[in-house]
Design an enzyme around this catalytic site. Structure first.
Site, PDB file in Angstrom:
ATOM      1  CG  HIS A   1      -0.289   0.263   2.526  1.00  0.00           C
ATOM      2  ND1 HIS A   1       0.441  -0.691   3.209  1.00  0.00           N
ATOM      3  CD2 HIS A   1      -0.219   1.392   3.294  1.00  0.00           C
ATOM      4  CE1 HIS A   1       0.899  -0.182   4.335  1.00  0.00           C
ATOM      5  NE2 HIS A   1       0.519   1.075   4.415  1.00  0.00           N
TER       6      HIS A   1
ATOM      7  CG  HIS B   1       3.463   7.719  10.407  1.00  0.00           C
ATOM      8  ND1 HIS B   1       4.353   8.398   9.600  1.00  0.00           N
ATOM      9  CD2 HIS B   1       3.293   6.506   9.816  1.00  0.00           C
ATOM     10  CE1 HIS B   1       4.694   7.652   8.561  1.00  0.00           C
ATOM     11  NE2 HIS B   1       4.088   6.488   8.683  1.00  0.00           N
TER      12      HIS B   1
END
Length: 311
Positions: free
Chosen positions: A115, A179
């Site tokens: 992804h 993140h």
């Protein structure tokens, strides 16, 4: 011929965990802006730069960057499973042209992508992809990493190579900003994890179970039932302002350890954006046509969407 950039964050939480409020609607509207930008630019070649999450690019052979002349998707988080349409002739040409400039880039005749490359592409071109692409893996998680200056220089070599194609080239950059997911590091990993980092090949059921566990963990954060390292909005602003300014040589002074300390374990995914903007800069000054950012606390991530073209 002109170059353009579409730079989008990716996230396992996208479509799986509601970020709350109007955030999801705003992100989807911004993706629509990028689609319109791409349609107007009407690219003849689409080059996609992105990371891999130890699904296809493993320590059996880790490299700073590699171009795929053929590709297959692992199918994680709803992205394509199986063959991905790739313009192999263009990929091989770009590989040669970048090498001729003294930048060592690998080539794969059967690249495995997850992804990290496919999600933003499918935001733009649907699922399955409606057109062939050229995937470029940009290492962000397999330490040690090249100095950041090398990323800029690689991007500039790619940009000059793209201009030699004499076609309209869209560079799609994929990566999260700040993140901090759990990312295994080879140096301190126990032996079972090291084996996974070398030969990970899960069954469909094993992959699904792992993804469900990750999504469940993000949902717990969104529900306030679990904590995560806070995202760093100030760091995200610094990085995005560098792309806005066009002064990309600033990245040369960004230390790799600082990236992790400020942006988290996966913040080096911005290497794909740096390379794409460096490529665009070789065609002259550029302007941003799309520019959005969300500090999505419920996802534990900064999420950015930009698009740029020559001024």
């Amino acid at each position: 011929m002109p170059l353009a950039v579409a730079a989008l964050s990716h996230a396992p939480s996208f479509g799986n965990v509601d970020p709350g409020g109007t955030t999801m609607a705003e992100i989807e509207a911004a993706i629509g802006e990028v689609r319109s930008f791409v349609e107007s630019f009407d690219p003849e070649v689409v080059v996609a730069l992105g990371p891999d999450h130890f699904n296809g690019q493993l320590y059996s052979l880790i490299t700073p960057w590699a171009i795929g002349a053929e590709a297959v998707g692992v199918g994680d988080y709803g992205t394509t499973a199986g063959p991905v349409p790739v313009d192999g002739d263009i990929a091989r040409t770009l590989h040669t042209l970048v090498l001729e400039q003294g930048i060592d880039i690998g080539r794969s005749e059967r690249m495995t992508v997850d992804h990290g490359i496919l999600q933003p592409l499918e935001f733009i071109y649907g699922h399955p992809l409606s057109r062939p692409i050229v995937p470029i893996f940009v290492n962000a998680l397999g330490f040690p990493l090249t100095p950041m200056q090398r990323v800029r220089l690689f991007g500039e070599a790619l940009g000059r190579a793209a201009q030699q194609l004499d076609k309209r080239v869209l560079l799609v950059a994929s990566g999260g900003i700040s993140h901090n997911p759990p990312v295994p590091r080879w140096d301190d990993a126990p032996e079972p994890v090291r084996r996974r980092l070398v030969e990970y090949a899960p069954s469909r059921e094993e992959r699904a179970a792992r993804e469900q566990a990750i999504v469940k963990g993000i949902q717990a954060i969104a529900d306030g039932k679990a904590s995560s390292a806070p995202l760093n909005e100030a760091w995200d602003t610094l990085v995005l302002n560098t792309f806005r300014s066009g002064e990309l040589s600033a990245v040369d002074g960004w230390d790799n350890d600082r990236f992790v300390a400020e942006g988290g374990s996966a913040a080096h995914e911005m290497r794909s954006w740096i390379a794409a903007y460096a490529a665009l800069s070789t065609a002259g000054p550029y302007r941003l046509a799309v520019d959005h950012y969300w500090a999505v606390e419920t996802w534990g991530a900064g999420f950015g969407i930009q698009a740029a073209i020559g001024a």
